[in-house]
Design a protein around this motif. Structure first.
Motif, mmCIF file in Angstrom:
data_model
loop_
_atom_site.group_PDB
_atom_site.id
_atom_site.type_symbol
_atom_site.label_atom_id
_atom_site.label_comp_id
_atom_site.label_asym_id
_atom_site.label_seq_id
_atom_site.Cartn_x
_atom_site.Cartn_y
_atom_site.Cartn_z
ATOM 1 N N SER A 81 0.836 -1.205 0.000
ATOM 2 C CA SER A 81 0.000 0.000 0.000
ATOM 3 C C SER A 81 0.866 1.249 0.000
ATOM 4 O O SER A 81 0.578 2.236 -0.686
ATOM 5 C CB SER A 81 -0.924 -0.001 1.221
ATOM 6 O OG SER A 81 -1.843 -1.065 1.153
ATOM 7 N N ILE A 82 1.935 1.206 0.792
ATOM 8 C CA ILE A 82 2.869 2.341 0.841
ATOM 9 C C ILE A 82 3.544 2.521 -0.513
ATOM 10 O O ILE A 82 3.651 3.638 -1.037
ATOM 11 C CB ILE A 82 3.906 2.131 1.961
ATOM 12 C CG1 ILE A 82 3.216 2.218 3.323
ATOM 13 C CG2 ILE A 82 5.031 3.144 1.861
ATOM 14 C CD1 ILE A 82 4.095 1.795 4.476
ATOM 15 N N VAL A 83 3.989 1.399 -1.107
ATOM 16 C CA VAL A 83 4.618 1.466 -2.436
ATOM 17 C C VAL A 83 3.633 2.061 -3.442
ATOM 18 O O VAL A 83 3.989 2.940 -4.243
ATOM 19 C CB VAL A 83 5.060 0.059 -2.877
ATOM 20 C CG1 VAL A 83 5.457 0.067 -4.354
ATOM 21 C CG2 VAL A 83 6.221 -0.429 -2.018
ATOM 22 N N HIS A 84 2.410 1.585 -3.413
ATOM 23 C CA HIS A 84 1.387 2.079 -4.341
ATOM 24 C C HIS A 84 1.152 3.576 -4.156
ATOM 25 O O HIS A 84 1.074 4.344 -5.126
ATOM 26 C CB HIS A 84 0.080 1.310 -4.106
ATOM 27 C CG HIS A 84 -1.019 1.669 -5.063
ATOM 28 N ND1 HIS A 84 -1.908 2.683 -4.814
ATOM 29 C CD2 HIS A 84 -1.357 1.158 -6.274
ATOM 30 C CE1 HIS A 84 -2.751 2.786 -5.810
ATOM 31 N NE2 HIS A 84 -2.447 1.860 -6.719
ATOM 32 N N GLY A 85 1.076 4.023 -2.895
ATOM 33 C CA GLY A 85 0.856 5.445 -2.632
ATOM 34 C C GLY A 85 2.005 6.307 -3.111
ATOM 35 O O GLY A 85 1.798 7.372 -3.694
ATOM 36 N N ILE A 86 3.226 5.840 -2.880
ATOM 37 C CA ILE A 86 4.399 6.616 -3.317
ATOM 38 C C ILE A 86 4.440 6.735 -4.831
ATOM 39 O O ILE A 86 4.696 7.811 -5.392
ATOM 40 C CB ILE A 86 5.687 5.955 -2.784
ATOM 41 C CG1 ILE A 86 5.758 6.093 -1.256
ATOM 42 C CG2 ILE A 86 6.921 6.583 -3.426
ATOM 43 C CD1 ILE A 86 6.906 5.342 -0.627
ATOM 44 N N VAL A 87 4.192 5.630 -5.529
ATOM 45 C CA VAL A 87 4.226 5.646 -6.994
ATOM 46 C C VAL A 87 3.151 6.585 -7.543
ATOM 47 O O VAL A 87 3.385 7.334 -8.502
ATOM 48 C CB VAL A 87 4.052 4.220 -7.554
ATOM 49 C CG1 VAL A 87 3.900 4.247 -9.081
ATOM 50 C CG2 VAL A 87 5.239 3.350 -7.165
ATOM 51 N N LYS A 88 1.962 6.575 -6.940
ATOM 52 C CA LYS A 88 0.891 7.464 -7.407
ATOM 53 C C LYS A 88 1.259 8.924 -7.207
ATOM 54 O O LYS A 88 0.964 9.776 -8.045
ATOM 55 C CB LYS A 88 -0.406 7.147 -6.644
ATOM 56 C CG LYS A 88 -0.953 5.758 -6.904
ATOM 57 C CD LYS A 88 -1.540 5.605 -8.281
ATOM 58 C CE LYS A 88 -2.898 6.229 -8.382
ATOM 59 N NZ LYS A 88 -3.529 5.984 -9.702
ATOM 60 N N VAL A 89 1.925 9.232 -6.069
ATOM 61 C CA VAL A 89 2.369 10.600 -5.809
ATOM 62 C C VAL A 89 3.347 11.055 -6.879
ATOM 63 O O VAL A 89 3.387 12.232 -7.258
ATOM 64 C CB VAL A 89 2.995 10.703 -4.405
ATOM 65 C CG1 VAL A 89 3.727 12.026 -4.232
ATOM 66 C CG2 VAL A 89 1.919 10.573 -3.342
ATOM 67 N N HIS A 90 4.113 10.118 -7.416
ATOM 68 C CA HIS A 90 5.102 10.448 -8.444
ATOM 69 C C HIS A 90 4.509 10.434 -9.857
ATOM 70 O O HIS A 90 5.244 10.407 -10.843
ATOM 71 C CB HIS A 90 6.279 9.464 -8.363
ATOM 72 C CG HIS A 90 7.206 9.724 -7.215
ATOM 73 N ND1 HIS A 90 6.880 9.444 -5.908
ATOM 74 C CD2 HIS A 90 8.453 10.258 -7.177
ATOM 75 C CE1 HIS A 90 7.874 9.773 -5.117
ATOM 76 N NE2 HIS A 90 8.860 10.273 -5.855
#
Length: 560
Positions: A517-526
């Motif tokens: 979930s954290i990985v997904h959130g970071i990628v979306k922010v980028h």
């Protein structure tokens, strides 16, 4: 009804005349035999003339020159002309131009046969043609010759013509109706068919089968169920037909979905709607049905379900964001005090003492708690990020060096990094965390067995379909970071859930369910997107896609 009454009246009149003739023949008379013979001839002539003049059909004779010699009085009722307007006149002006040549040909054939074979060699010939009425209309007549009469001047053919205009008009309307419905059937977007139960074959299939399944129409008729369906679907359709046919009280309808086989073996999803036909004795004889292509509809349903799943995920992330946003700042203030006072206490404690060691553990726990808050904020996107240009290849190598030391000994960590300089606008710390989380998950997937984890960096050029699936991603080329493992893979039912917060496939107590979930959130922010390819028994590959820096970007601008 009027014609029937006329016939009955005519028959009655004929019977009366026959009785009169019989009475005349037996009545004593002073006439000579010649006189009696002449009277008999007159009576017969009157008898047959009465029949002709009262007949419903038009009776006429035409000579070798194509001229009317005689025509019955009902010509006025049928065509609107009197007898005097026909007799001695050629038939050509009264016949439609398109039929003149064929009539002349038939008359010539009749006279040739008579001259060469005699009266018995003429035979009967029938011709349908259009005759002109006085009011300018055309009436259809069906004329047949009966005999050829030879006179001193000419040969004459005797014809009987019946008015068939109403039958022709009815036939024309029926043909138009058939053509109209045939057009609707043949040009339908659906496949319309008839299936015969005695031969168990399709006896009719509409032309749309060529467009939908790629099968020529003439080849589709006469085939069986096994030519249209795979064995499993064929059994399903056969059972549905048998069930409907076996129920005498049912409506005989069959409604189901079935994949039809196209010309090259491709499957087309179709909706089948059929109805049973029975004969007069109630025996099932055939099914007539419609097969509708629902491939696009099914694709739209799948797309809708996918979007609904994305919406559910977004709402879950929003719920976590609301929760985290409400407590993050207060919790950070508490941690600030804990970490600050712990650092002061460490400075006052004797180095190497038990107290000093304990305080160091408290400080480490406080720092981990601070990092956890940052991770939660990364999921919620509530923190402002200071992005800058980052070389992906260098960052990945640096992250792998950090990870390698704590990697499972039985698992080989390999890198496959392209030589091309790929630059993205990113937070290096967060990208480091993405690589670390994915690599750690890949190593854990080996479950203590020997295996390989490979981290690969390449340039990725998305196609329109990929961009459609990730509509909120940035346009242009991407740097792709792929982390693959040779583990057992991910079950299909879990693939759609792995990015949901708190979802984990690990044993209870060994995972929080926040890593991906954290990985997904970071990628979306980028402004990137994350995909996964996995098959049970063949491992998994996670692909991180980050948009490459463009000249029109302000690399150091803060991004929410």
């Amino acid at each position: 009804m009027a014609t029937e009454a006329t016939k009955q009246s005519l028959k009655q009149r004929i019977r009366e005349l026959e009785e009169e003739i019989a009475a005349l023949r037996h009545r004593p008379s002073g006439l000579s035999e010649a006189g009696q013979s002449h009277a008999g001839q007159l009576s017969c002539e009157q008898y047959y003339r009465m029949i002709v003049e009262n007949a419903a059909d038009l009776i006429f004779t035409v000579n070798e020159n194509g001229e009317f010699v005689y025509i019955s009085p009902n010509c006025r009722a049928i065509l609107g002309y009197g007898q005097e307007e026909f007799v001695g006149k050629p038939f050509v002006p009264f016949v439609h131009p398109d039929e003149v040549e064929s009539i002349l040909g038939i008359l010539s054939e009749i006279f040739i046969r008579y001259q060469s074979r005699g009266a018995h060699g003429v035979g009967r010939m029938t011709l349908e043609y259009r005759a002109l009425t006085r009011d300018g209309q055309w009436k259809w007549l069906s004329a047949r010759n009966t005999i050829v009469k030879e006179t001193e001047q000419h040969l004459e053919v005797v014809c009987i013509a019946r008015d068939i205009t109403e039958q022709k008009e009815a036939a024309r309307k029926l043909e138009e109706s058939e053509q109209r419905y045939r057009f609707l059937v043949e040009e339908s977007n659906d496949i319309i068919w008839t299936f015969d139960l005695s031969s168990m074959t399709f006896v009719y299939v509409s032309r749309s089968v060529e467009r939908i399944l790629g099968i020529p129409q003439d080849q589709a008729s006469g085939v069986g169920l096994d030519d249209i369906f795979d064995p499993k679907t064929e059994k399903k359709i056969r059972t549905a037909f048998e069930t409907a046919a076996a129920d005498p009280d049912g409506d005989g309808r069959v409604m189901t979905e079935a994949d039809h086989l196209g010309k090259n073996g491709q499957k087309v999803s179709m909706e089948v709607n059929a109805v049973l036909h029975r004969d007069a004795g109630g025996k099932p004889v055939s099914f007539t049905g419609v097969s509708r292509d629902i491939t696009e509809r099914n694709a739209a349903v799948r797309e809708r379900e996918k979007l609904q799943a994305q919406l559910r995920h977004a709402r879950q992330m929003e719920a976590i964001g609301t929760l985290a946003g409400g407590i993050a700042h207060d919790f950070n203030n508490i941690l600030f005090s804990v970490i600050g006072y712990t650092e002061l206490a460490i400075d006052e404690a004797a180095e190497g003492s038990q107290l000093h060691q304990n305080l160091c553990q408290v400080l480490a726990a406080g720092n981990r708690a601070r990092d956890l808050v940052r991770q939660i904020l990364a999921i919620t996107r509530n923190e402002k990020q200071a992005f800058r240009p980052v070389a992906v290849s260098g960052l990945v190598r640096e992250a792998l060096e950090t990870i390698r030391a704590g990697f499972p000994p039985a698992v080989a960590l390999r890198e496959n990094i392209c030589h091309e300089q790929l630059t993205v606008n990113a937070d290096p710390v967060q990208l480091h965390q993405v690589i670390a989380n994915l690599a750690a998950n890949a190593g854990h997937a080996m479950q203590g067995r020997d295996g390989v984890v490979e981290v690969k960096v390449t340039r990725f050029c998305p196609d329109p379909e990929t961009m459609h699936c990730h509509s909120d991603a940035a346009e242009g080329d991407y740097a792709r970071i792929s982390v693959s493992d040779t583990g057992p893979g991910i079950d299909k039912q879990d693939l759609d859930k792995i990015f949901e917060p708190y979802f984990t496939t690990r044993k209870e107590g060994t995972g929080t369910g926040l890593g991906l979930s954290i990985v997904h959130g970071i990628v979306k922010v980028h402004k990137g997107f994350l995909t996964v390819d996995s098959e049970p028994g063949r491992g998994s590959v996670f692909h991180v896609h980050l948009p490459l820096v463009r000249d029109d970007w302000e690399a150091d601008s803060p991004v929410l």
